[in-house]
Design a protein around this motif. Structure first.
Motif, PDB file in Angstrom:
ATOM      1  N   PRO A 100     110.960  38.838  -1.705  1.00 51.11           N
ATOM      2  CA  PRO A 100     111.036  40.336  -1.899  1.00 51.11           C
ATOM      3  C   PRO A 100     111.487  40.733  -3.342  1.00 51.11           C
ATOM      4  N   GLY A 101     110.933  41.664  -3.812  1.00 54.57           N
ATOM      5  CA  GLY A 101     111.167  42.385  -5.334  1.00 54.57           C
ATOM      6  C   GLY A 101     110.856  41.141  -6.444  1.00 54.57           C
ATOM      7  N   LYS A 102     109.990  40.152  -6.107  1.00 49.91           N
ATOM      8  CA  LYS A 102     109.883  39.186  -7.101  1.00 49.91           C
ATOM      9  C   LYS A 102     108.369  39.530  -7.769  1.00 49.91           C
ATOM     10  N   LYS A 103     108.280  38.982  -8.936  1.00 45.24           N
ATOM     11  CA  LYS A 103     106.894  38.939  -9.676  1.00 45.24           C
ATOM     12  C   LYS A 103     106.136  37.470  -9.723  1.00 45.24           C
ATOM     13  N   ILE A 104     105.020  37.432  -9.022  1.00 47.10           N
ATOM     14  CA  ILE A 104     104.646  36.091  -8.616  1.00 47.10           C
ATOM     15  C   ILE A 104     103.658  35.616  -9.746  1.00 47.10           C
ATOM     16  N   ILE A 105     104.050  34.350 -10.470  1.00 46.51           N
ATOM     17  CA  ILE A 105     103.250  33.594 -11.332  1.00 46.51           C
ATOM     18  C   ILE A 105     102.785  32.492 -10.508  1.00 46.51           C
ATOM     19  N   TYR A 106     101.267  32.358 -10.524  1.00 41.91           N
ATOM     20  CA  TYR A 106     100.738  31.557  -9.621  1.00 41.91           C
ATOM     21  C   TYR A 106      99.666  30.471 -10.391  1.00 41.91           C
ATOM     22  N   SER A 107      99.630  29.433  -9.986  1.00 46.48           N
ATOM     23  CA  SER A 107      98.796  28.233 -10.712  1.00 46.48           C
ATOM     24  C   SER A 107      98.177  27.285  -9.667  1.00 46.48           C
ATOM     25  N   ALA A 108      97.203  26.561  -9.706  1.00 49.86           N
ATOM     26  CA  ALA A 108      96.573  25.910  -8.645  1.00 49.86           C
ATOM     27  C   ALA A 108      95.879  24.512  -9.371  1.00 49.86           C
ATOM     28  N   GLY A 109      95.819  23.358  -8.862  1.00 51.95           N
ATOM     29  CA  GLY A 109      95.207  22.264  -9.233  1.00 51.95           C
ATOM     30  C   GLY A 109      95.985  21.044  -9.035  1.00 51.95           C
ATOM     31  N   ARG A 110      95.195  19.741  -9.193  1.00 46.39           N
ATOM     32  CA  ARG A 110      95.817  18.653  -8.711  1.00 46.39           C
ATOM     33  C   ARG A 110      97.178  18.247  -9.524  1.00 46.39           C
ATOM     34  N   LEU A 111      98.078  17.932  -8.895  1.00 46.58           N
ATOM     35  CA  LEU A 111      99.406  17.574  -9.621  1.00 46.58           C
ATOM     36  C   LEU A 111      99.189  16.181 -10.325  1.00 46.58           C
ATOM     37  N   SER A 112      98.537  16.438 -11.608  1.00 44.82           N
ATOM     38  CA  SER A 112      98.247  15.312 -12.487  1.00 44.82           C
ATOM     39  C   SER A 112      98.507  15.653 -13.907  1.00 44.82           C
ATOM     40  N   LYS A 113      98.620  14.585 -14.744  1.00 43.79           N
ATOM     41  CA  LYS A 113      98.942  14.803 -16.191  1.00 43.79           C
ATOM     42  C   LYS A 113      97.882  15.977 -16.719  1.00 43.79           C
TER      43      LYS A 113
END
Length: 370
Positions: A179-192
């Motif tokens: 609650p009350g937070k701004k969401i910074i989102y990302s997605a992808g394989r956890l790779s270099k």
């Protein structure tokens, strides 16, 4: 047309290239073509393709040279009178492309969603002898290949990725959890490749200045433990969260405030396209395809859909996030422009139109050559 897509990616791997292949196979199937997608038995790719109504076939390619696999694939293509073979990985070209040459009938195309070949003799040999062309998804890759001097002007064809914009997406309720937070989102394989270490560093920089941001990542991969250790070491476990593998990221995209791509290299980053389709502003590193996708010119990073920044630069990520996260009007304008750009240039019907035309042209070209 009788079309075979082949992709020997690992059984548990699934990314943008695989999504493209399924979308292309499904689109061509819906237009009346006889399409089969082949990959490893019990793979995530075959499961996803079958769920989308695409015919699938188990074909095993384990290395660059496999006479038995080549003969099996050749027999399959001869039996099914394959007209077009579209290969994903370099080993697919060498094994299945050779099979097509033995059969003599199919047009062979390599699909490069990223810069997959360097100036090595084996790449030159396989691509010039075993394929009739390359399909890629960005001008930057085409221009890189042009510099090799191996291919004529029309050998590499740019066909942009496309997506089907989902109609009714229920936003993930980040507000209930944070609650009350701004969401910074990302997605992808956890790779270099995906540059999440730089996003983590940027999150730590921002946490020292403010306490209203949550960073959330969807994905799994071999760097999971290492990345979580970095988060713990920086003391940002409460603000940088790992959501794990997320089969459908659209709810998260719709529920977030801002999407960030921190990649070190890409082809045409599908996840940015998906974020734009959900009307989200984007901060993306200046990797292959990002400028074309987001509408920036080749000379400038300015665009109407978000901000483009240098890769490997946590300070630039942090600065870009702060530049727009507190500006609702700017975020809304970026999101609106992104959605309009996807609808105009990057839908599956547009992609399939261009692909179908290209395949027919390659068949006609082969017929003229006899």
């Amino acid at each position: 047309m009788n079309i075979l897509f082949i992709n020997s990616i690992g059984r548990n791997k699934f990314g943008g290239g695989e999504k493209w292949m399924v979308n292309a196979a499904k689109g061509l199937t819906d237009r009346g073509h006889n399409v089969v997608l082949a990959s490893k038995r019990n793979s995530r790719l075959l499961e996803y393709a079958a769920g989308r109504g695409v015919r699938t076939e188990a074909m095993e390619i384990r290395g660059d040279f496999s006479p038995l696999a080549t003969l099996k694939i050749a027999a399959w293509m001869k039996k099914h009178q394959t007209d077009i073979l579209i290969c994903n990985l370099n080993k697919d070209v060498r094994v299945a492309g050779l099979a097509a040459r033995l059969v003599g009938r199919p047009v062979v195309l390599a699909r490069h969603g990223m810069l997959l070949c360097s100036k090595k003799w084996k790449h030159k040999l396989s691509l010039t002898r075993l394929t009739d062309g390359i399909i890629t998804n960005s001008r930057t890759i085409k221009e890189a290949y042009a510099g090799y001097g191996w291919f004529d002007e029309n050998f590499v064809k740019v066909i942009y990725n496309g997506l089907t914009i989902p109609g009714n997406v229920t936003a993930f309720d980040f507000a209930a959890r944070y609650p009350g937070k701004k969401i910074i989102y990302s997605a992808g394989r956890l790779s270099k490749q995906k540059g999440f270490e730089y996003l983590i560093a940027a999150a730590a920089m921002l946490q020292r200045k403010r306490n209203d941001l949550i960073f959330a990542i969807s994905g799994e991969g071999k760097l999971e433990a290492e990345l979580k250790s970095k988060v713990k070491a920086l003391g940002i476990e409460d603000t940088f969260v790992f959501l794990g593998f997320t089969p459908d990221i659209y709810p998260c995209l719709k529920g977030c405030d801002l999407f960030v791509l921190a990649s070190l290299f890409e082809g045409m980053p599908n996840v940015v396209m998906e974020a734009m389709a959900m009307q989200k502003p984007v901060v993306a590193t200046d990797v292959n395809g990002a400028r074309e996708l987001m509408g920036a010119s080749t000379e400038s990073l300015r665009c109407d859909t978000g901000l483009i920044i240098p890769p490997k630069d946590p300070a630039a990520i942090a600065e870009a996030i702060e530049k727009i996260i507190d500006n609702p009007a700017a975020m809304a304008a970026f999101g609106k422009a992104g959605r309009e750009r996807v609808e105009t240039h990057f839908t599956v019907p547009i992609m399939v139109d261009n692909l179908e035309k290209h395949l027919k042209a390659k068949l006609a070209e082969k017929a003229r050559r006899g």
